[in-house]
Design a protein around this motif. Sequence first.
Motif, PDB file in Angstrom:
ATOM      1  N   TYR A  74      -0.447 -54.463  -1.742  1.00 23.21           N
ATOM      2  CA  TYR A  74       0.442 -54.376  -0.574  1.00 23.21           C
ATOM      3  C   TYR A  74       1.234 -53.084  -0.729  1.00 23.21           C
ATOM      4  CZ  TYR A  74       3.727 -56.110   2.956  1.00 23.21           C
ATOM      5  OH  TYR A  74       4.485 -56.275   4.084  1.00 23.21           O
ATOM      6  N   GLU A  79      -1.095 -41.348   2.880  1.00 25.74           N
ATOM      7  CA  GLU A  79      -2.238 -40.448   2.685  1.00 25.74           C
ATOM      8  C   GLU A  79      -3.551 -41.241   2.696  1.00 25.74           C
ATOM      9  OE1 GLU A  79       0.651 -40.354   1.194  1.00 25.74           O
ATOM     10  OE2 GLU A  79       1.209 -38.339   0.546  1.00 25.74           O
ATOM     11  N   TRP A 137      11.293 -55.545   2.674  1.00 25.07           N
ATOM     12  CA  TRP A 137      10.670 -56.372   1.643  1.00 25.07           C
ATOM     13  C   TRP A 137      11.014 -55.747   0.295  1.00 25.07           C
ATOM     14  CZ3 TRP A 137       7.267 -53.286  -1.032  1.00 25.07           C
ATOM     15  CH2 TRP A 137       6.650 -52.241  -0.336  1.00 25.07           C
ATOM     16  N   GLY A 229      12.452 -47.435  -1.001  1.00 26.96           N
ATOM     17  CA  GLY A 229      11.179 -47.136  -1.649  1.00 26.96           C
ATOM     18  C   GLY A 229      10.568 -45.798  -1.288  1.00 26.96           C
ATOM     19  N   SER A 232      10.590 -42.876  -3.634  1.00 31.04           N
ATOM     20  CA  SER A 232       9.772 -42.940  -4.859  1.00 31.04           C
ATOM     21  C   SER A 232       8.393 -42.354  -4.590  1.00 31.04           C
ATOM     22  CB  SER A 232       9.704 -44.386  -5.356  1.00 31.04           C
ATOM     23  OG  SER A 232      10.982 -44.802  -5.785  1.00 31.04           O
ATOM     24  N   LYS A 234       4.813 -40.593  -4.571  1.00 28.81           N
ATOM     25  CA  LYS A 234       3.621 -40.861  -5.381  1.00 28.81           C
ATOM     26  C   LYS A 234       2.799 -39.595  -5.679  1.00 28.81           C
ATOM     27  CE  LYS A 234       3.092 -45.573  -3.682  1.00 28.81           C
ATOM     28  NZ  LYS A 234       2.308 -46.501  -2.871  1.00 28.81           N
TER      29      LYS A 234
HETATM   30  N1  MTE Z   1       4.550 -41.463  -1.557  1.00 32.05           N
HETATM   31  C1  MTE Z   1       3.604 -40.834  -0.818  1.00 32.05           C
HETATM   32  N2  MTE Z   1       3.083 -39.698  -1.283  1.00 32.05           N
HETATM   33  N3  MTE Z   1       3.167 -41.324   0.370  1.00 32.05           N
HETATM   34  C2  MTE Z   1       3.698 -42.470   0.899  1.00 32.05           C
HETATM   35  O1  MTE Z   1       3.277 -42.883   1.998  1.00 32.05           O
HETATM   36  N4  MTE Z   1       5.303 -44.315   0.619  1.00 32.05           N
HETATM   37  C3  MTE Z   1       6.641 -44.625   0.091  1.00 32.05           C
HETATM   38  C4  MTE Z   1       6.684 -44.473  -1.427  1.00 32.05           C
HETATM   39  N5  MTE Z   1       6.024 -43.269  -1.872  1.00 32.05           N
HETATM   40  C5  MTE Z   1       4.704 -43.156   0.165  1.00 32.05           C
HETATM   41  C6  MTE Z   1       5.089 -42.623  -1.095  1.00 32.05           C
HETATM   42  C7  MTE Z   1       7.121 -45.941   0.486  1.00 32.05           C
HETATM   43  S1  MTE Z   1       7.568 -46.135   2.117  1.00 32.05           S
HETATM   44  C8  MTE Z   1       7.269 -46.962  -0.407  1.00 32.05           C
HETATM   45  S2  MTE Z   1       8.024 -48.430   0.034  1.00 32.05           S
HETATM   46  C9  MTE Z   1       6.762 -46.845  -1.792  1.00 32.05           C
HETATM   47  O2  MTE Z   1       6.091 -45.625  -2.023  1.00 32.05           O
HETATM   48  C10 MTE Z   1       5.792 -47.985  -2.079  1.00 32.05           C
HETATM   49  O3  MTE Z   1       5.357 -47.958  -3.396  1.00 32.05           O
HETATM   50  P1  MTE Z   1       4.316 -49.059  -3.912  1.00 32.05           P
HETATM   51  O4  MTE Z   1       3.125 -49.014  -3.009  1.00 32.05           O
HETATM   52  O5  MTE Z   1       3.998 -48.702  -5.318  1.00 32.05           O
HETATM   53  O6  MTE Z   1       5.043 -50.386  -3.792  1.00 32.05           O
END
Ligand code: MTE
Length: 312
Positions: A74, A79, A137, A229, A232, A234
């Motif tokens: 979830y 991307e 959430w 979130g 944070s 990725k």
């Molecule tokens: N980082 C990137 N590069 N792209 C994304 O769409 N979504 C963000 C964040 N980091 C996102 C991202 C959002 S909205 C959330 S809530 C969290 O990652 C979700 O992390 P999870 O999937 O590990 O719970």
Amino acid sequence: MLIKRPTDIPSSEITDKETYLNRRHFMQSALGLAMLPLFNEAQAGYGNTPLKHEKAERFRIDEELTPYKDISSYNNFYEFGTDKYSPAKQAQQLTTDPWSITIAGHVEKPGTYSLEDIMKPHALEERIYRLRCVERWSMVIPWIGFSLADMIKRFQPTSSAKYVKFTTLERKSEMPGLRRRVLDWPYVEGLRIDEAMNPLALMAVGLYGEALPKQNGAPIRLVVPWKYGFKSIKSVVKIEFVDRQPVSSWEQAAPREYGFYSNVNPQVDHPRWSQKRERRIGEFLKRKTLMFNGYEEQVAYLYKGMDLRKNY
Ligand code: MTE
């Protein structure tokens, strides 16, 4: 974030990872098959590289962990598509090895470093953090990683470094979500330098004892537990030390809805919904959202004297 209601996962479907693995190992030894896998981890949806780590006692909360299955199925990772379930499928095509991160801007030791180089000086630790999404959430995740502050110190930012800007990989051939201009790619986030130096901020490379699943931001992502979130970020490929406040992707896409700070704050509503409550994934009843996501004691000093309604 493009604002669908989260679908709740019934708690009856949930087994946390440890229970799951223990049950499986019990079944194997009961049948005298300990050396013969009944089915392999990859088939079970697990099986990332185990990571050696210590448990960081001061960064643990005593709340039930969100099952691995939910954490890794979830996701928000645009991307790889804007719905919650696409990243778990689509992100598997991402090449995460080799991986490098470019360190740039106002810093004494700029350069492009391999992931191994970045990680080498740091002992990995497990930290249990709440993650509160702006969509209301939340989850409790046992991350594996190292302190962002320790990493920053190593590259020696100069006194002109007022903010840290993070950028995600932008690789069209492996990220089908980039075909849609839902955001101005690449995904960008930022922190003020003193926020980045707070001991809670984590560079995560794993969860539940193993390397990060790709859909959770492999091979390396930021985790800022007192912020919504979306801070944070990725699959980070660039970290820049800058003198001006960077414009983050969500701020750029919808400035009335998402600000630079994005601190979890039940007192400040999103223009289209209240932020007072949240649904912990796996639970039925909503719970109250805590100021700074429950990390007030550790981070309130960063915002002393600031109007958090304006600086949302
Ligand atoms: N980082 C990137 N590069 N792209 C994304 O769409 N979504 C963000 C964040 N980091 C996102 C991202 C959002 S909205 C959330 S809530 C969290 O990652 C979700 O992390 P999870 O999937 O590990 O719970």
